[in-house]
Enzyme design. Structure first.
Site, mmCIF file in Angstrom:
data_model
loop_
_atom_site.group_PDB
_atom_site.id
_atom_site.type_symbol
_atom_site.label_atom_id
_atom_site.label_comp_id
_atom_site.label_asym_id
_atom_site.label_seq_id
_atom_site.Cartn_x
_atom_site.Cartn_y
_atom_site.Cartn_z
ATOM 1 N N LYS A 178 0.841 -1.213 0.000
ATOM 2 C CA LYS A 178 0.000 0.000 0.000
ATOM 3 C C LYS A 178 0.868 1.251 0.000
ATOM 4 O O LYS A 178 0.588 2.225 -0.714
ATOM 5 C CB LYS A 178 -0.926 0.001 1.222
ATOM 6 C CG LYS A 178 -1.775 1.274 1.391
ATOM 7 C CD LYS A 178 -2.914 1.360 0.390
ATOM 8 C CE LYS A 178 -3.611 2.722 0.378
ATOM 9 N NZ LYS A 178 -4.681 2.865 1.346
ATOM 10 N N LYS A 198 -1.576 12.133 5.883
ATOM 11 C CA LYS A 198 -1.265 10.977 6.733
ATOM 12 C C LYS A 198 -0.442 9.942 5.955
ATOM 13 O O LYS A 198 0.553 9.410 6.470
ATOM 14 C CB LYS A 198 -2.590 10.361 7.210
ATOM 15 C CG LYS A 198 -2.465 9.146 8.075
ATOM 16 C CD LYS A 198 -3.831 8.653 8.494
ATOM 17 C CE LYS A 198 -4.619 8.002 7.355
ATOM 18 N NZ LYS A 198 -4.052 6.706 6.908
#
Lengths: 456, 456
Positions: free
Chosen positions: A190, A259
């Site tokens: 990811k 983030k």
């Protein structure tokens, strides 16, 4: 045991709510938990059960999906509690935790160690932790057609029928990637995907900002031309329409990609890898956050590139550029995007190689997910080959490093003339230059993919 | 011929006015020209003569000093006219042009070719063009103690008595650098000096911004601590006091260094050299310009790093940090500056090497001029040695690349926690990392200076 186990679902945000309701529609008995009460009520309306603590949600549930926003939140709901009874200790024996949040590899590996630690706070070596972040956005979450990159330790954990059933319900069958390497490999996959996502969330605004400063209208025609070009990316296709429509509706807040970039650069520092492209993205994003844009849709990053332009300047309706001038400007913007996306592809795949991921899997995943770009599709295979020490086959000779550099330099030159910031374009240009100078005599004929050698 | 020839002085801005009036005080007969009439009146009050065109100013003057702001202006006053009779054609035979403006090497070489071209617009091969940009600020300009880097083609031109007399009157005797390499070498020397100037004009605000976000007061105590550290630079010493005093008085506008960074990155593209540090500076500066700060003192770049902080936050008087916390924060800020200044030193000196300059001369010049920094003084000699292919002698083992990387990484980590932008710090960190990964096994013990290998 049925393949439709009771499921506890922790974290009913934009993504989680869609995923959880999709499971309900598929016939799963889902008990949801979220700290925000209105979401719980909405989930009950959608046919879900609700709980008021993580522990209550998981009682009797052989599968727990955790889709909170951050590693800190995952630690709180699973282990620490922070005022509410946490989930891990309350799970039934041999239960499965599907951690779908985007978290650092370092965090999910530490969580696995914490769960298994015989003298730790949880002492649940019986639990199976699946590291399975997702990608695809809220629409695909609700459709059960997400991209999911799943890993587990031992790797046989991925064969667990309940884990496979729930992952299968949430993912597009062609986009459920089983990643070798144990817990952490899913998160690393990811992460390297998000290198592309982060760069391409910002390259769109940078390109549209340059287009506007060059006199092009910020309209559907400009957007369509860029999306039909080698500068196209999934992100630009997704954010572009909102970029020219007042940044509405809110689909993905700036804070989300903030983030993720922090995970990328933080893990890169931990691993000892350089991420010059993503670091630029991160610092531009911090500027946006400090200017108060954190909760706005990330298409609004365009504002960072249009400081000082009047609102009407972007329409440019009163004096449209000539067809020739517009064509020249468009070519410059396409060249900007091409250079950025090539450098981002190199950074992403070099990082994947550095952390030991299967490059074919990563490339296939990224090309078909939110990290996709025309440049990645064109040059990704050659970059992968070079990372493996093979010849960079399959690139057209016209796409040499020198040719892409030359076009990008023209775009950066044009931006300099009008004092248009092109943070990513300038960074990509310098990386291409470093690669060309390393390649020395071969620079004129080096394949575009050779930019990856700067990283490797 | 007297060694105090009549002098024509074109361009009476902040620097030029001081230089021209200093010549008047030294007994020179100076005729000034500037497009801004009030300046001409002020120059007359200071004892100078005035003219209303460049051609009138140079009539009968064997020496013409040109101190306009840009290459475009130099071309206008010397060659093209732009409505006012230009200087070059009007100069007496065998006159000397001292081009003191900061211009691209490519421009001054083209100007030399234009003057000498037998079929060109000027046809003045008799003129001696000295490429002699200056550094040191308005005070040293008025004192006749500038740093000057002069070159000419042929190099014997630098021995011309009138040229030497006027250069000697304007420069500190220890800081008049005669640069080998012909016309363009002086401008290249100024350019690589400005790599340091640009990076250190921005590193001060970046450091002070991080300090404030870490809870330190933006006051004299913080500034003094930083200036007494290895993070010190001439620029920070010069701009720092204005940074903590409302950006007053205006001493050097943002637009000035904007112009110089464009020369650096533009010439780097032309030459085929990568300038990752200066490119970041340039793009941050364009953001400042587009936000309307171009005419403000460049100490005000601090504002780019304090978005979202209330005005009182910088005082932080109500809750000063504990002594331990303040010490920890200061160390992080010093580490930030050290890393940035090391990377800037490497970029500057590698660029000097790339364009064929005498590295000893460049280092001596820069250490003693506005580009000076503690890191340049400490690591410059070792960087120069490595560029020459010699061992990097003279660096303390404690200052290995890995040690400086580790401290800088801690600063970038801390900045990430509070979403403080550190554009230059993050860029420097990635460059150090690329250098360490290139050095591979030697990374732990590689000297700090080895960061230069990324560029070379």
């Amino acid at each position: 045991m049925s393949t439709k186990p009771d499921v506890a679902f922790i974290g009913l945000g934009a993504m989680g709510f869609g995923m959880a309701t999709h499971l309900v529609k598929q016939g799963y008995n889902v008990t949801g938990f979220d700290v925000w009460a209105p979401t719980l009520a909405r989930f009950a309306d959608a046919g879900g059960k609700t709980a008021t603590t993580p522990a209550a949600a998981v009682a009797g549930a052989p599968v727990c999906v955790c889709m909170v926003a951050t590693a800190q939140q995952a630690q709180a709901v699973l282990v620490d509690g922070s005022g509410l009874a946490p989930a891990a200790a309350a799970l039934p024996p041999n239960a499965v935790i599907l951690l779908c949040s985007t978290v650092p590899c370092g965090y999910v590996q530490a969580l696995a160690a914490t769960l298994a630690d015989p003298s730790g706070p949880v002492r649940r070596p019986d639990l199976l932790l699946v590291d399975c972040p997702v990608s695809g956005g809220a629409t695909r979450a609700a459709d059960g057609t997400l991209s999911i990159m799943a890993s587990a330790s031992p790797e046989e954990g991925l064969e667990h029928p309940l884990a496979r059933a729930v992952l299968g319900a949430l993912a597009d069958p062609a986009k459920l990637y089983l990643v070798a390497g144990g817990v952490g490999a899913g998160s690393n996959t990811k992460m390297v995907h998000q290198v592309l996502a982060a760069n391409q969330i910002l390259s769109g605004p940078e390109a549209m900002g340059l287009a506007v400063r060059l006199g092009l209208p910020a309209d559907a025609a400009t957007l369509d031309a860029l999306l039909a070009s080698p500068g196209a990316s999934w992100m630009f296709g997704h954010r572009g329409p909102r970029m020219i429509a007042g940044f509405q509706p809110l689909a993905s807040a700036v804070n989300i990609i903030v983030k993720d970039t922090a995970i990328i650069t933080g893990e890169a520092r931990r691993a000892g890898f350089a991420t010059p492209m993503t670091s630029v993205v991160e610092n531009v994003l911090y500027t946006a956050v400090n200017r108060g844009y954190g909760l706005d849709d990330d298409s609004s990053l365009l504002r960072l590139y249009t400081d000082g332009l009047s609102a009407s300047a972007s329409a440019a309706a009163s004096s449209p550029p000539s067809a020739d001038a517009a064509k020249t400007s468009l070519k410059l913007v396409v060249s900007l995007l091409k250079g950025i996306h090539l450098a981002a592809a190199a950074e992403s795949l070099a990082f994947a190689h550095f952390v030991g991921l299967d490059l074919d899997l990563v490339l296939d995943l990224c090309v078909n997910a939110a990290g996709g770009s025309a440049m990645l599709a064109t040059h990704g295979p050659a970059i992968v080959a070079l990372l493996r020490g093979e010849a960079a086959a399959g690139e057209a000779a016209a796409d040499s490093l020198a040719a892409i550099y030359k076009d990008l330099a023209a775009a950066v030159d044009a931006a300099q003339q009008i004092k248009a910031p092109v943070f990513l374009g300038a960074q990509a240009l310098n990386l291409l230059r470093l690669a060309m100078n390393q390649a020395k005599a071969a620079a004129q004929s080096a394949p575009a993919a050779a930019v990856v050698k700067v990283f490797a």
